[in-house]
Every structure is written in structure tokens, then in C-alpha cells.
Design an enzyme around this catalytic site. Structure first.
Site, PDB file in Angstrom:
ATOM      1  CE1 TYR A 149      -2.424   3.224   2.558  1.00  0.00           C
ATOM      2  CE2 TYR A 149      -3.746   2.471   0.707  1.00  0.00           C
ATOM      3  CZ  TYR A 149      -3.509   3.391   1.706  1.00  0.00           C
ATOM      4  OH  TYR A 149      -4.339   4.473   1.864  1.00  0.00           O
ATOM      5  CG  ASP A 244       5.842   3.547   0.847  1.00  0.00           C
ATOM      6  OD1 ASP A 244       4.660   3.396   0.479  1.00  0.00           O
ATOM      7  OD2 ASP A 244       6.161   4.252   1.833  1.00  0.00           O
ATOM      8  CE  LYS A 272       2.203   4.636   8.240  1.00  0.00           C
ATOM      9  NZ  LYS A 272       0.807   4.582   8.678  1.00  0.00           N
TER      10      LYS A 272
HETATM   11  P1  KE4 Z   1      -0.822   8.223   4.680  1.00  0.00           P
HETATM   12  O1  KE4 Z   1      -1.365   8.948   3.469  1.00  0.00           O
HETATM   13  O2  KE4 Z   1      -1.895   7.389   5.359  1.00  0.00           O
HETATM   14  O3  KE4 Z   1      -0.081   9.129   5.645  1.00  0.00           O
HETATM   15  O4  KE4 Z   1       0.307   7.208   4.169  1.00  0.00           O
HETATM   16  C1  KE4 Z   1       0.004   6.262   3.181  1.00  0.00           C
HETATM   17  C2  KE4 Z   1       0.959   5.105   3.293  1.00  0.00           C
HETATM   18  C3  KE4 Z   1       1.965   4.972   2.362  1.00  0.00           C
HETATM   19  N1  KE4 Z   1       2.872   3.968   2.430  1.00  0.00           N
HETATM   20  C4  KE4 Z   1       2.817   3.048   3.433  1.00  0.00           C
HETATM   21  C5  KE4 Z   1       3.824   1.949   3.477  1.00  0.00           C
HETATM   22  C6  KE4 Z   1       1.801   3.128   4.416  1.00  0.00           C
HETATM   23  O5  KE4 Z   1       1.742   2.199   5.404  1.00  0.00           O
HETATM   24  C7  KE4 Z   1       0.851   4.176   4.354  1.00  0.00           C
HETATM   25  C8  KE4 Z   1      -0.284   4.305   5.346  1.00  0.00           C
HETATM   26  N2  KE4 Z   1      -0.423   3.241   6.277  1.00  0.00           N
HETATM   27  C9  KE4 Z   1      -1.768   2.997   6.754  1.00  0.00           C
HETATM   28  C10 KE4 Z   1      -1.693   1.841   7.750  1.00  0.00           C
HETATM   29  N3  KE4 Z   1      -1.381   0.617   7.124  1.00  0.00           N
HETATM   30  C11 KE4 Z   1      -2.402   4.197   7.349  1.00  0.00           C
HETATM   31  C12 KE4 Z   1      -3.626   3.912   8.190  1.00  0.00           C
HETATM   32  C13 KE4 Z   1      -4.886   4.318   7.513  1.00  0.00           C
HETATM   33  O6  KE4 Z   1      -4.974   4.214   6.270  1.00  0.00           O
HETATM   34  O7  KE4 Z   1      -5.801   4.745   8.239  1.00  0.00           O
END
Ligand code: KE4
Length: 432
Positions: A149, A244, A272
Site C-alpha cells: 500500500y 516506501d 508517520k
Molecule cells: P498516509 O497517506 O496514510 O499518511 O500514508 C500512506 C501510506 C503509504 N505507504 C505506506 C507503506 C503506508 O503504510 C501508508 C499508510 N499506512 C496505513 C496503515 N497501514 C495508514 C492507516 C490508515 O490508512 O488509516
């Protein structure tokens, strides 16, 4: 189904009202507990390793707001630094010293980063990095891995992990074919599949983007040689390698997975932890590539609140805390104790499980495994994971509400917290 052993009346009231106000009652899908069932708890406050819900129940927290709370929630030094910064305003929309400070810290920490740009989320960082990959190589296609993701930008919503996997969405409506036609996918840990994609489209692939340790299909580690193989393949085909590290950055090691595994990608995305709980994303890498970003170069990317002083302050203080000697040895020790304890408890109560940890990131699947990729992960008993999650929640342990997520520890978790969690897990597992 509601929690039977703890009172969650207020959570239920608040969440019921939320459902009329916001789609699914949440600001992000995975929070709705759809795949684990039952009533999400509504948080009232967090501190250290703990959460309190609006009914006053306390939980040991292994989500840590999905990664940022690696020093423990509401760390006193982060909070006081923010109080100080608040007196000088919340947003400048102009250069500030704080951006230089955090940029210098990120560049000093992450082996491959010579220059960095701050944004407001991991999604923004991944969107920008894809545009940059395409501009630098003048090639359109990109390879991602099933179950990984990279945020919710159109181009990445192809066999994506995290909430997309959790909700079992084929991929999202509203994403035009034109946005994903150049997104190629391969199974994680499958170098041959990547090689075949390069051979099918020589000179058309801008690069490969991946989670160097997967947290969005559950916890999946790279097989020996996988990352090295991707580094060689991308070099061979004149493509870029992008890590990533939104989740792994400053969590797997202070220098991220790339430090841990000794692989130098061309570009890296982060988020994060570097925001310390406030909205920050970032992307960075080779100076010759990053210099293409406006206004230094022609590749456009912008953001009103990018680099804002509060987020920079929280990020700076968080990284300072992580620099304290022994931080990562502690995180590895307590997380390994937790992962080993959970696996042992599950095996001794008759469950097929596999999993483990790398530093402060862990996960387990209800399958004997091994789990090398998303297809393997999907074979696990997700219904049993849902029952496990509910049982742990009712006994005061808050795990990520999805099999297709990872678990996170923090410097605030004590050995007592870990041992208590294992004891509770044994109790839950024996009745599953
Ligand atoms: P954000 O746009 O949510 O800050 O980041 C996206 C993203 C990009 N790359 C990786 C490897 C990530 O894990 C994420 C976001 N992680 C999720 C949890 N698996 C965020 C939680 C959510 O979507 O509410």
C-alpha cells in the site's frame, strides 16, 4: 457484537452518531473494524503505551496511531516542545529554520537521502515520487507489489494492501483505467515475476516501488536476496528503485529498512514517525533526481501546510528521542519478546500460526505459513484473527483491527506490558 466484558456504552453512542456524519463513521476506513467485526472503541486520550476510551476503559496499544507513536503517545518532551512552538504560531506558509533542522536530521539518518521535500502525508509523498520517477526516466510504467500500500492516489490503487485489502475491495471505483494502465504488479518476493515484467516492457518502466518490509498485507519480510535482486534488476534496466518507508522509516532502524538491509534505493518516501504524530510525509533521495522538483526543476509538487512549524517540531523532538543510545536495541528486545510470546501461546493452545518481528514492527497470521506474499497472507484464517482481535480488545489490548496490518511497539512499552499481553493472549487463544 459489542464488547461483553467492558462497558462501551459511550463508544457506541458516539460511533452511532458518527455514522450519520462521516462515511462509515470514520476518517479512515480501517478504523471502522469492518474486517474484525464489532464496535470500534472511541478514544478519549492516549499516553505512553496506553489508550483510554470514552467509557474510561484502558488498553495497551499496539497500533500507536499506525506508527507515529514510536516514543510512546504524547511524550512529555514532544508535548512541551509543541507548547513552545505554538506560542510562535501554527503555520507560516514560508521557509522556517525548523524545516532545515528536520531535513538535516533525515539526510543524516537515511543512507540514500541527499535532499528531501516535506509534504503532509505518506500518500502525497508516494504520489510525488511516482511523478518524479516518470519525469527523471521519461518512462511511464511503474512496478508495485500485490498487497503493498502506497497511499490512496489513483495510480497505486491496484491490488493494494491496508484498508483496500481489509475491505476486500477489488480496487476502487472512480479510478480511471488511464490512471492504472501503467501500474504493473508482481507478487512480493518474486524476482522472476519482476524480471519478466522488465523483459516485456524494456525501456518503459520508470521504476519499482515497494515496502521493504511489508506492513499492509500483514507483516511480511523480504526473502534473502529479494531487495538485492531488485537493486540489480533496476540498475540493469535503467529504472529507479524506490523504498516506501512511510511505515518502516525510523522504525526498523534509525536509518530505516535501507540501513537494516544495507540496500541503497534511489528514492525513499517517509511519513508517520517523522511527524511525531502530526501530519508529515516526505520524499527524498539522490540530489540529481530531487533537483528536478519545482522550483529547482520542472516537476511540480506543492502544499499549503508542508513543513509547518508544529509538525516539524514534533518530528524533530521524536527523532531526537530515538537517537538516544539503546533505543533500537530496546525496541528489538521487547518486540521480539512479544512476537515470540504470542506465537508460543498460539502454538501451545493448538493454533497454526506464523509471524515475527523486525525491530518495533511485528505481526502474526493464523496459518502455519510461511507467508511470503499477499496470496499466502490471504490463505490465513482471517475470521479467527477477528475473534482474536475482539477477545484481546475485551481484555484491554488494542491490536490493529485487520489481519492485513502490522503491529507496532514503542519505547513506552515495558516488559510488564509485554508479559501481560502474552498472558491475555494465551487466555484468549485457549478459548478461540
Ligand atoms: P498516509 O497517506 O496514510 O499518511 O500514508 C500512506 C501510506 C503509504 N505507504 C505506506 C507503506 C503506508 O503504510 C501508508 C499508510 N499506512 C496505513 C496503515 N497501514 C495508514 C492507516 C490508515 O490508512 O488509516
Amino acid at each position: 457484537m459489542v464488547n461483553t466484558t467492558i462497558k462501551t456504552t459511550k463508544s457506541q453512542e458516539v460511533f452511532a452518531a458518527a455514522q450519520n456524519l462521516m462515511p462509515g463513521g470514520v476518517s479512515s476506513p480501517v478504523r471502522a473494524f469492518k474486517s474484525v467485526g464489532g464496535q470500534p472503541i472511541v478514544f478519549d486520550r492516549v499516553k505512553g503505551a496506553y489508550i483510554w476510551d470514552v467509557d474510561g476503559n484502558q488498553y495497551i496499544d499496539y497500533v500507536g496511531t499506525w506508527g507515529p507513536a514510536i516514543c510512546g503517545h504524547a511524550h512529555p518532551e514532544v508535548i512541551s516542545a509543541l507548547h513552545e512552538a505554538l506560542e510562535k504560531g501554527t503555520s507560516f506558509g514560508a521557509p522556517s529554520v525548523l524545516e532545515n533542522v528536520l531535513a538535516e536530521m533525515v539526510i543524516a539518518a537515511v543512507p540514500s537521502i541527499e535532499m528531501v521535500r516535506f509534504v503532509n502525508s505518506g500518500t502525497e509523498a508516494c504520489m510525488a515520487v511516482l511523478r518524479l520517477m516518470r519525469a527523471f526516466t521519461n518512462r511511464e510504467k511503474v512496478i508495485k507489489f500485490e498487497g503493498c500500500y502506497h497511499g490512496h492516489a489513483d495510480m497505486f490503487l491496484v491490488k493494494a494492501g491496508s484498508g483496500v485489502a481489509t475491505l476486500g475491495l477489488p480496487d476502487s471505483p472512480g479510478v480511471p483505467k488511464s490512471a492504472t494502465i501503467s501500474t504493473l504488479t508482481a507478487p512480493y518476493n518474486d524476482l522472476e515475476a519482476v524480471k519478466a515484467l522488465f523483459e516485456e516492457s524494456p525501456d518503459q518502466i520508470s521504476g519499482v516501488i515497494l515496502e521493504p518490509v511489508v506492513g499492509n498485507a500483514g507483516f511480511i519480510t523480504p526473502d534473502a536476496g529479494f531487495l538485492e535482486g531488485l537493486r540489480e534488476l533496476t540498475h540493469e534496466y535503467g529504472a529507479l528503485l524506490v523504498f516506501d518507508e512511510v511505515m518502516t522509516g525510523f522504525r526498523i532502524a534509525y536509518g530505516g529498512a535501507q540501513e537494516k538491509f544495507g540496500i541503497k534505493p534511489d528514492l525513499t518516501t517517509m511519513g508517520k514517525v517523522i511527524g511525531g504524530g502530526l501530519p508529515v510525509g516526505a520524499y527524498g533521495g539522490r540530489r540529481d533526481i530531487m533537483s528536478m522538483i519545482a522550483p529547482a526543476g520542472p516537476v511540480y509538487q506543492a502544499g499549503t501546510l508542508s513543513g509547518n512549524p508544529l509538525a516539524m517540531t514534533a518530528g524533530i523532538k521524536t527523532l531526537e528521542l530515538l537517537q538516544k543510545p539503546g533505543s533500537y536495541e530496546y525496541l528489538e528486545r521487547i518486540t521480539k519478546r512479544l512476537a515470540d510470546g504470542l506465537l508460543k501461546a498460539a502454538q501451545e493452545t493448538g493454533h497454526a500460526v506464523c509471524g515475527g518481528n523486525i525491530s518495533a514492527m511485528f505481526g502474526l497470521f493464523f496459518t502455519s505459513g510461511p507467508v511470503h506474499n499477499y496470496e499466502d497472507a490471504k490463505k490465513s484464517d482471517t475470521a479467527k484473527f477477528g475473534r482474536f482481535h475482539r477477545g484481546m480488545l475485551e481484555r484491554g489490548v488494542y491490536l490493529a483491527p485487520s489481519q492485513f496490518e502490522a503491529g507496532f511497539t514503542s519505547l513506552a512499552h515495558t516488559e510488564e506490558d509485554i508479559d501481560q499481553t502474552i498472558a491475555i493472549a494465551r487466555d484468549v487463544l485457549s478459548s478461540l
